[in-house]
Design an enzyme around this catalytic site. Structure first.
Site, PDB file in Angstrom:
ATOM      1  CG  HIS A 175      -2.043   0.961   1.149  1.00 25.40           C
ATOM      2  ND1 HIS A 175      -3.254   0.636   0.589  1.00 25.40           N
ATOM      3  CD2 HIS A 175      -2.154   2.253   1.532  1.00 25.40           C
ATOM      4  CE1 HIS A 175      -4.070   1.674   0.651  1.00 25.40           C
ATOM      5  NE2 HIS A 175      -3.425   2.679   1.211  1.00 25.40           N
ATOM      6  CG  ASP A 193      -2.562   6.248   0.350  1.00 25.69           C
ATOM      7  OD1 ASP A 193      -3.557   6.083  -0.385  1.00 25.69           O
ATOM      8  OD2 ASP A 193      -2.468   5.737   1.477  1.00 25.69           O
ATOM      9  CD  GLU A 227      -6.799   3.156   1.723  1.00 18.96           C
ATOM     10  OE1 GLU A 227      -6.514   2.906   2.904  1.00 18.96           O
ATOM     11  OE2 GLU A 227      -6.180   3.986   1.023  1.00 18.96           O
ATOM     12  CG  HIS A 240     -10.625   4.909   4.012  1.00 23.26           C
ATOM     13  ND1 HIS A 240     -10.638   6.214   4.434  1.00 23.26           N
ATOM     14  CD2 HIS A 240      -9.323   4.516   4.052  1.00 23.26           C
ATOM     15  CE1 HIS A 240      -9.400   6.605   4.707  1.00 23.26           C
ATOM     16  NE2 HIS A 240      -8.582   5.588   4.485  1.00 23.26           N
ATOM     17  CG  HIS A 258      -8.980   1.156   6.308  1.00 21.06           C
ATOM     18  ND1 HIS A 258      -8.986   2.256   7.143  1.00 21.06           N
ATOM     19  CD2 HIS A 258      -7.963   1.343   5.437  1.00 21.06           C
ATOM     20  CE1 HIS A 258      -8.005   3.076   6.790  1.00 21.06           C
ATOM     21  NE2 HIS A 258      -7.362   2.533   5.768  1.00 21.06           N
ATOM     22  CG  HIS A 307      -2.702  -0.152   4.630  1.00 18.94           C
ATOM     23  ND1 HIS A 307      -3.748  -0.668   3.902  1.00 18.94           N
ATOM     24  CD2 HIS A 307      -3.099   1.105   4.976  1.00 18.94           C
ATOM     25  CE1 HIS A 307      -4.720   0.224   3.806  1.00 18.94           C
ATOM     26  NE2 HIS A 307      -4.356   1.299   4.457  1.00 18.94           N
ATOM     27  CG  ASP A 333      -0.762   3.995   4.742  1.00 16.67           C
ATOM     28  OD1 ASP A 333      -1.032   4.377   3.588  1.00 16.67           O
ATOM     29  OD2 ASP A 333      -1.497   4.229   5.718  1.00 16.67           O
TER      30      ASP A 333
END
Length: 387
Positions: free
Chosen positions: A23, A25, A141, A168, A209, A230, A337
């Site tokens: 993961h 972003d 995600e 999420h 999540h 993650h 992450d």
């Protein structure tokens, strides 16, 4: 920090066995960067591809935790790029934003063909790695991005999206999130249909999540190995985003993998407690802790909680060793992450740090075979099982 010998051994290992990170972003972080937004704010105006093309990722970008220069230093072999969109984007707006994010990842690969190559299968990812490219896989995600449509889910898979995180920070109409008030008791009937359809089309079910009830429901339904892209261990740091031991243990039978994350508030118990105080203060002020924009704005002016606790690589290693003990060495991986959190543990500040982590584990007596499994072989096995 790894010894010089440990880092050298790690770099040699990662030249043979790919480092697969679950993961990152960067796609949204680039949008924030070019729009002048702070982390997590809404930055959807204009054409994202045109906007982020002004950022040269072949040179160091101090405002980011990821660029191609540091990714190469970190021996990154395969990356699941997150196509996250905020929960505040709902309905058609969420679908549009996810499609823009997918488009952005494809554009990054086209702009940097000497570094990145889109991969949609385990074989394609391994081929890209052998060719000296960072295999670029895509993970969506947040199940809010399909707007309750299995057709949108299938369309994302056809565009190359290989996993979807079922929620999420907030519940979807069909699944409970770890950080929202439970509504469904896990998955609804439609949520179970989503998992079955993901199994059918070869999209990894990502349980980061989600609430523990959702994790357990998904493991009951799924006929293929699942992934936590993650997440860390609830027994080490008691944050609701982390995975309880009974769920970690079930990964043995499912053959899935928990990719341990580096996010400070998930890996440090002291940070968990600090964050809980922040959440209480936000609630008292009428603010929503789940809204990342609001959270960071509030934290920047919040003095009552004191400084954020110090978090180091050792905190992450505690999770890796616990997950290895409970789930087994064949069921753990890495999901840093990067560019999805404002701060990272000391020693893991950016994507150049993976060899230091692997080197430290080697220094501590982890075998090279075990480090290769952690680094990426386990994640590749799960990906292939879903191809």
């Amino acid at each position: 920090m790894a010894s010089t010998t440990g880092r050298g051994r790690a770099e040699e290992l990662l030249a043979r066995a790919p480092l697969v990170d679950g993961h990152n972003d960067l796609p949204w972080a680039l949008r924030d960067l070019v729009s002048g937004k702070q982390f997590g704010e809404k930055s959807t105006a204009g054409d994202p591809v045109s906007s982020v093309s002004t950022v040269d990722l072949t040179v160091r970008q101090p405002a980011l935790q990821t660029d191609l220069a540091r990714a190469r230093e970190g021996r990154l072999g395969m990356q699941f790029w997150s196509v996250w969109v905020p929960c505040r984007l709902a309905g058609d707006a969420a679908v549009t934003a996810v499609l823009e994010q997918v488009d952005l990842v494809h554009d990054l690969a086209a702009r940097y063909p000497g570094h990145l190559r889109i991969a949609t299968t385990a074989d394609e990812a391994e081929r890209a790695f052998r060719d000296g490219r960072i295999a670029s896989l895509i993970g969506a995600e947040g199940g809010h991005g399909i707007n309750g449509s299995l057709g949108v889910l299938r369309a994302l898979r056809r565009l190359g999206v290989r996993y979807m995180t079922l929620t999420h920070n907030e519940n979807t109409p069909w699944a409970d999130s770890a950080t929202d008030e439970p509504v469904h008791g896990g998955l609804t009937d439609f949520g179970r249909d989503v998992v079955r359809e993901m199994n059918r089309i070869g999209m990894l079910v990502d349980l980061s999540h989600v609430a523990p009830s959702t994790m357990r429901d998904a493991l009951e339904v799924s006929t293929r190995p699942v992934v936590f892209s993650h997440s860390s261990c609830r027994a080490v740091a008691d944050h609701p985003r982390n995975v309880p031991d009974d769920v970690l243990a079930r990964l043995r039978d499912n053959d899935g993998v928990c990719m341990v994350t580096f996010v400070p508030q998930f890996v440090s118990q002291a940070h968990v407690e600090w964050d809980a105080r922040l959440k209480d203060a936000m609630r008292a002020a009428g603010e929503n802790h789940n809204d990342l924009d609001a959270r960071h704005r509030f934290a920047d002016s919040w003095t009552e909680g004191g400084p954020t606790p110090r978090v180091t690589m050792d905190d992450v290693i505690a999770h890796l060793e616990h997950a290895r003990e409970v789930a087994g060495i064949d069921h753990i991986g890495l999901g840093g992450d990067y560019d999805g959190t404002r701060a990272l543990p000391e020693g893991l500040e950016d994507v150049s740090c993976y060899p230091d982590l692997i080197g430290t584990l080697l220094d501590r007596g982890w075998s090279e075979d075990d480090c290769a499994k952690l680094a990426g072989l386990n994640a590749l096995r799960v990906l292939r099982a879903n191809d």
